[in-house]
Design a protein around this motif. Structure first.
Motif, mmCIF file in Angstrom:
data_model
loop_
_atom_site.group_PDB
_atom_site.id
_atom_site.type_symbol
_atom_site.label_atom_id
_atom_site.label_comp_id
_atom_site.label_asym_id
_atom_site.label_seq_id
_atom_site.Cartn_x
_atom_site.Cartn_y
_atom_site.Cartn_z
ATOM 1 N N UNK A 16 -0.811 -0.874 -4.211
ATOM 2 C CA UNK A 16 -0.849 -0.017 -3.022
ATOM 3 C C UNK A 16 -2.217 -0.090 -2.329
ATOM 4 N N UNK A 17 -3.283 -0.192 -3.127
ATOM 5 C CA UNK A 17 -4.613 -0.314 -2.523
ATOM 6 C C UNK A 17 -4.698 -1.596 -1.685
ATOM 7 N N UNK A 18 -4.153 -2.683 -2.231
ATOM 8 C CA UNK A 18 -4.164 -3.962 -1.496
ATOM 9 C C UNK A 18 -3.348 -3.856 -0.211
ATOM 10 N N UNK A 19 -2.241 -3.129 -0.277
ATOM 11 C CA UNK A 19 -1.415 -2.945 0.923
ATOM 12 C C UNK A 19 -2.200 -2.156 1.987
ATOM 13 N N UNK A 20 -2.989 -1.178 1.544
ATOM 14 C CA UNK A 20 -3.798 -0.398 2.483
ATOM 15 C C UNK A 20 -4.843 -1.287 3.171
ATOM 16 N N UNK A 21 -5.466 -2.173 2.392
ATOM 17 C CA UNK A 21 -6.438 -3.116 2.966
ATOM 18 C C UNK A 21 -5.740 -4.077 3.929
ATOM 19 N N UNK A 22 -4.536 -4.557 3.541
ATOM 20 C CA UNK A 22 -3.774 -5.461 4.414
ATOM 21 C C UNK A 22 -3.443 -4.784 5.737
ATOM 22 N N UNK A 23 -3.181 -3.484 5.694
ATOM 23 C CA UNK A 23 -2.865 -2.750 6.927
ATOM 24 C C UNK A 23 -4.039 -2.802 7.909
ATOM 25 N N UNK B 161 -9.827 7.987 3.017
ATOM 26 C CA UNK B 161 -9.004 8.333 1.849
ATOM 27 C C UNK B 161 -9.602 7.748 0.572
ATOM 28 N N UNK B 162 -10.059 6.508 0.644
ATOM 29 C CA UNK B 162 -10.719 5.902 -0.526
ATOM 30 C C UNK B 162 -11.968 6.698 -0.920
ATOM 31 N N UNK B 163 -12.764 7.088 0.075
ATOM 32 C CA UNK B 163 -14.011 7.819 -0.218
ATOM 33 C C UNK B 163 -13.724 9.164 -0.868
ATOM 34 N N UNK C 158 -3.038 7.198 -1.090
ATOM 35 C CA UNK C 158 -2.592 8.355 -1.865
ATOM 36 C C UNK C 158 -1.588 7.948 -2.936
ATOM 37 N N UNK C 159 -0.652 7.051 -2.578
ATOM 38 C CA UNK C 159 0.337 6.578 -3.552
ATOM 39 C C UNK C 159 -0.338 5.779 -4.671
ATOM 40 N N UNK C 160 -1.274 4.922 -4.285
ATOM 41 C CA UNK C 160 -1.987 4.145 -5.293
ATOM 42 C C UNK C 160 -2.738 5.040 -6.262
ATOM 43 N N UNK D 146 7.221 12.705 -2.468
ATOM 44 C CA UNK D 146 6.661 13.305 -1.252
ATOM 45 C C UNK D 146 5.915 12.266 -0.422
ATOM 46 N N UNK D 147 5.005 11.536 -1.072
ATOM 47 C CA UNK D 147 4.161 10.576 -0.350
ATOM 48 C C UNK D 147 4.985 9.397 0.180
ATOM 49 N N UNK D 148 5.983 8.973 -0.593
ATOM 50 C CA UNK D 148 6.836 7.861 -0.143
ATOM 51 C C UNK D 148 7.647 8.262 1.081
#
Length: 594
Positions: free
Chosen positions: A106-113, A127-129, A89-91, A73-75
């Motif tokens: 996935x968390x690193x990808x979110x930060x890179x974004x 989302x992290x919070x 969410x995926x992470x 779903x998330x992908x």
């Protein structure tokens, strides 16, 4: 007609959609995740760009341990929308499966974004919070501000630092945020108050905050920090230190004088007499406003009368007469006229002169609240003179004129108390039963205390013999006949077999001795309550009053400390809890004086 049908159809569709959403939420909160998932799937398909439904559906799958469905779903959503928050969410979906390597990817990808688009921080950090991934949320905010310094997340980052237990960093960020965003000062102070109130024994948050504020005030001479310190000291009920700050503020900005007046009222309400006296003396020296001068004189007179002995009465009488000669007999000097009447009646024992003073005041052009104040004092004088029925009539007039008002409730309480003094306990109980739920906490507490006194001593002694004797002694105390009241309480204690009257009698005797400065005798009465009435409703008062005597009168802190502690750990609902906690921490050395 076609438009009307379309409109009705639209309303029905919206209503059905909202009902489905509520039903899904109800299932989710009850833990019925299979049922919730069915509805959220339908809602998500109808609104594919509503991330909330996708997140909730994924959460249902995760609760059912159907992680592959959540991943799919998330992908799919990520592929379609490219929203970085879905990376979080995926992470998290992988973290739930204890696959931290994939989760971190996935968390690193979110930060890179965020490095590509700093605005993505809002969705990613949120989302992290929500997943309580505090470190990652902090990293998201720091990444965004490093790229775009115009972004300010001090407030959010401060709260996250607090969650991590980094109270010093949290405090520093909150103070910086407050200074740079002064319109949001109240929001910051509200957050700080939560930590101040939740401070557990052994914690040093209050001391940490005080030191941080003092450092800010020393480094930056902005008046803002003096105001913040004043606020802090008021929260700590350290009104003397708050006064120091308010004087510094006034010297730099004379327009802030009313803050000193407000602080004086707070100190007076909190029974901080020495500080209140100092503040009102300062007001007299620094204003020419007639209303403020009259108010300051009035409050200082009240403090002096309360502490006076009979040899001081003539001097006080001359002061009152001189002040009224200066201010004149006008509505503006009404409080001075009222204090004159009270002094004449309760101290000089001249009820006739007091009545004349009050009747003269009633001839002035007064508003309904001023009239009520005069009538209330007149009622008190009539009661003092044992004219119970006349007093009750005046109280009833005030109650009728100011229904559903705090003054009206005060009159109701005094009317019930007059009936209690008179021995009409049944009627008093009817009034007190209503007043227990008064919006005024002080009136409600007083009403409850008198209600319980009558109830408890009627249950044990249906003839109310002991209660009648106690009420008569209480009336002597009201009349300021302390020696006679003390003798009556002693006689009652020696003669009664009614157990429920003994602890309150000891309490009254202790308070009388305390007022006379006979602290050893007062402590003896309180100790009897502490030793013999541990389950009684007056135990917290006996503990607190004993501790206060040892601490502030006899200067024996080691005797005071265990008494404060016993109150703190056994009587959390006591009205003395907050002050006891403050004094206990000071004695324990939690805070260093500035």
């Amino acid at each position: 007609m076609k438009k009307i049908f379309l409109y009705i159809f639209f309303l029905l569709a919206v209503t059905a959609f909202a009902q489905n959403e509520q039903l899904a939420l109800n299932y989710f909160e009850k833990g019925e995740f299979e049922k919730a998932a069915v509805i959220y799937k339908e809602l998500e398909q109808k609104q594919p760009y509503n991330f909330f439904y996708a997140q909730r559906l994924a959460a249902c799958y995760q609760q059912l341990q159907e992680y592959d469905k959540a991943t799919a779903l998330l992908s799919e959503k990520l592929e379609k929308t490219k929203q970085p928050l879905l990376l979080v969410e995926l992470g998290y979906n992988y973290q739930l499966q204890d696959n931290m390597a994939s989760a971190q990817k996935y968390y690193d990808q979110a930060i890179d974004a965020i490095t590509q688009n700093p605005s993505a921080v809002y969705g990613v950090a949120d989302a992290f919070e929500k997943k309580v991934l505090v470190d990652q949320a902090l990293k998201a905010y720091k990444t965004a501000t490093a790229i775009n310094p115009n972004m300010n997340f001090d407030y959010q980052m401060a709260l996250l630092e607090g969650q991590l237990g980094h109270m010093d960093l949290m405090t520093e960020r909150l103070l910086d945020y407050a200074y740079n965003n002064q319109r949001n000062l109240i929001v910051v102070q509200h957050q700080l108050t939560r930590f101040m109130e939740e401070e557990t024994d052994g914690s040093n948050f209050n001391d940490l905050l005080r030191k941080a504020l003092l450092v800010k005030a020393q480094k930056n001479q902005d008046i803002f920090w003096n105001q913040f310190l004043s606020w802090f000291f008021v929260q700590q009920k350290d009104y003397n230190k708050a006064f120091v700050q308010e004087k510094a503020i006034y010297r730099r900005d004379p327009n802030m004088f009313m803050n000193i007046v407000s602080l004086g009222k707070i100190a007076l309400e909190e029974n901080e007499k020495d500080t209140a006296r100092e503040i009102y003396s300062y007001i007299l020296e620094n204003t020419t406003d007639q209303q403020l001068l009259a108010e300051a004189h009035y409050n200082l007179l009240n403090l002096d009368i309360e502490a006076a002995t009979e040899k001081d009465y003539e001097g006080i009488k001359q002061r009152i007469d001189a002040l009224l000669a200066d201010f004149g007999i006008t509505p503006y000097s009404l409080d001075l006229q009222l204090i004159k009447a009270k002094f004449q009646a309760f101290y000089l024992k001249d009820t006739q002169a007091a009545t004349a003073t009050l009747n003269r005041a009633l001839e002035l052009q007064l508003n309904k609240y001023q009239q009520a104040k005069v009538k209330m004092e007149l009622s008190d004088v009539l009661l003092l003179d044992s004219k119970f029925n006349q007093a009750i009539i005046y109280y009833a007039q005030i109650e009728e004129d100011l229904k559903n008002d705090a003054v009206g409730h005060e009159a109701s309480l005094k009317m019930a108390r007059a009936s209690y003094f008179k021995g009409d306990f049944d009627w008093a109980q009817k009034q007190l039963k209503v007043l227990k739920s008064s919006s005024s906490q002080l009136i409600a507490n007083d009403a409850l205390e008198l209600f319980l006194l009558i109830t408890d001593n009627t249950v044990e002694d249906s003839t109310q013999v002991a209660l009648k004797k106690f009420a008569k002694a209480d009336f002597l105390l009201y009349q300021n006949k302390k020696a006679e009241a003390l003798a009556s309480f002693k006689q009652l204690l020696d003669s009664t077999q009614t157990e429920s009257i003994k602890d309150v009698t000891l309490l009254r005797m202790g308070r009388i001795y305390e007022g006379q400065g006979k602290y050893d005798f007062a402590l003896q009465q309180y100790k009897q309550i502490i030793d013999n009435f541990t389950d009684g409703i007056y135990i917290d008062e006996a503990l607190f009053f004993s501790a206060e005597i040892y601490n502030k009168q006899l200067h024996q802190p080691e005797e005071a400390k265990p008494l404060y502690e016993k109150l703190l750990f056994g009587h959390e609902d006591s009205i003395y809890f907050i002050e006891a906690r403050k004094q206990f921490r000071l004695l324990r050395g939690d805070a260093v004086n500035s």
